[in-house]
Structures are given as C-alpha cells and as structure tokens.
Design a protein around this motif. Sequence first.
Motif, PDB file in Angstrom:
ATOM      1  N   ARG A 107       0.807  -1.216   0.000  1.00  0.00           N
ATOM      2  CA  ARG A 107       0.000   0.000   0.000  1.00  0.00           C
ATOM      3  C   ARG A 107       0.845   1.273   0.000  1.00  0.00           C
ATOM      4  NH1 ARG A 107      -5.481  -1.019   1.121  1.00  0.00           N
ATOM      5  NH2 ARG A 107      -5.885  -3.203   0.616  1.00  0.00           N
ATOM      6  N   TYR A 139       1.169   3.418   2.370  1.00  0.00           N
ATOM      7  CA  TYR A 139       0.523   4.528   3.069  1.00  0.00           C
ATOM      8  C   TYR A 139       1.500   5.201   4.029  1.00  0.00           C
ATOM      9  CZ  TYR A 139      -3.914   2.290   1.678  1.00  0.00           C
ATOM     10  OH  TYR A 139      -4.953   1.723   0.992  1.00  0.00           O
ATOM     11  N   MET A 198      -1.195  -5.655   3.552  1.00  0.00           N
ATOM     12  CA  MET A 198      -2.068  -4.620   4.105  1.00  0.00           C
ATOM     13  C   MET A 198      -1.746  -4.350   5.575  1.00  0.00           C
ATOM     14  SD  MET A 198      -6.234  -4.728   4.373  1.00  0.00           S
ATOM     15  CE  MET A 198      -6.384  -5.286   2.673  1.00  0.00           C
TER      16      MET A 198
END
Length: 233
Positions: free
Chosen positions: A10, A12, A160
């Motif tokens: 991801r 992030y 994740m």
Amino acid sequence: MPSFSAFDSRGYRTVALREGYDRWARTYEDTVEDAMDLALLDRVAVDWAAVGSAADLGCGTGRTGAWLKARGAGEIDGVDLSPGMLETARAGGVYRSLDEAEVGDTGLDAGAYDLVVACLVDEHLADLAPLYAEAARLAKPGGRFVLIGFHPHFIIASGMPTHFDDAESGEPIAIETHVHLLSEHVATGRGAELNLAELHERVVDDEWVELKPTWERFRDNPISFAFVWVRGA
C-alpha cells in the motif's frame, strides 16, 4: 521475525500507535467489523458470565468491554495508550476503571483477574514478550488470557497494514504494523509460563466477502486468530 516492510503493498504514510488511534477514534466504531474479532470471541470455550473481574488491554473504544458486559462479565478495568480511544470508552459506561497505559506495563493489580483480554493489539507491538508477561502477572491462578489478533498470513498475503481513512483529510493512514508468526506467540506464551488451551482461526468467507466484495480474491485466507491461554496454579 519478518518485517512488514518486505510485504507492504500500500505504501501509506505510517504513524505511531498513539497518534494513529487518536486520529482514528472518531470513526473507529464505524470501520472495524465485528467479524474480525468479536466473532472469534463467540468461538472460545470461556464461561463469560463466570468472569468476576477482567482486564481489557488495549481496550480502544470499549467494543470488547461492551461485548463482555452483554454476556454477563463482572467488573472490567481497561487500559489503552490513546486518550481519544479512552474518551470514547468512558462514554460507554461499562468499565470500572480506564487508564492510559502500555499493554505491557498497565499498573493494574497482580493476580487480580479471572480474565485478561487483548483484541487487535499484537500487530502494533515490536516485541510480544511484555504483553504476555503482563497478562500472566495480572491473571489469577487458573485465569485465562484471550488474545485476538490480525492474522500474520493475511498481513503477508495482502500486504495490508492496519490502516484507516483520516476523518478530516480522507487520506489513508497506516498505523505501525509488525508481523508475529503464530509460532512466536506460542513460544512467547510458554516463556511466560502460560498453558495453551485453544487456538482458533477465522478465514475470509461468505460473510467477509459480503462485507468487503473486493476481498473475493482473499477468500479462504485466514484473517484473524484467537489464542486462549491459562495461567497455572
């Protein structure tokens, strides 16, 4: 143990535990699915109504405490590192006490609890040993430590981290995530002189795909787990 950075798909922005959960507190109840953790509590062979005293480590908004109370548990003391989460938990009115503290150093009384519970906490800890040692310290002889976690297989397979969409900016933000294999849990629990009584694993099934249709690609992958440990006499 493997580092989550090797699997992160991801990318992030990642924040520390306290900051992340303070920011998530406003929307946490609307985003965490009961299928992740509370559904596993339903599987374990614990007589919740016989629990006179419980310690909820990493209590968050109080979801676990409310679940325990609804099933007849007695007095519950909670600790969490996030003031924002604790504020929401206090509003629920189910805890005898709530304190800001680390799950591995709670300040609660030793040997005082029939049940110690920690839900969706372990993936934020670089080291499991303080959590297990504290659970063993808090439990009465014969008391149980129930730990519900984000399955390491799913963290690895999906890439994740634990994450949320910021309520103000909408930006997806990750909270520091660590991978702890189930073998590490077993070794750490045994090292804390706890006895393993149960292990359950939840997979992505029809219920999960209905909740999150894009997770069809993860069907049959384990997503969460529950350990039940017992403190010896």
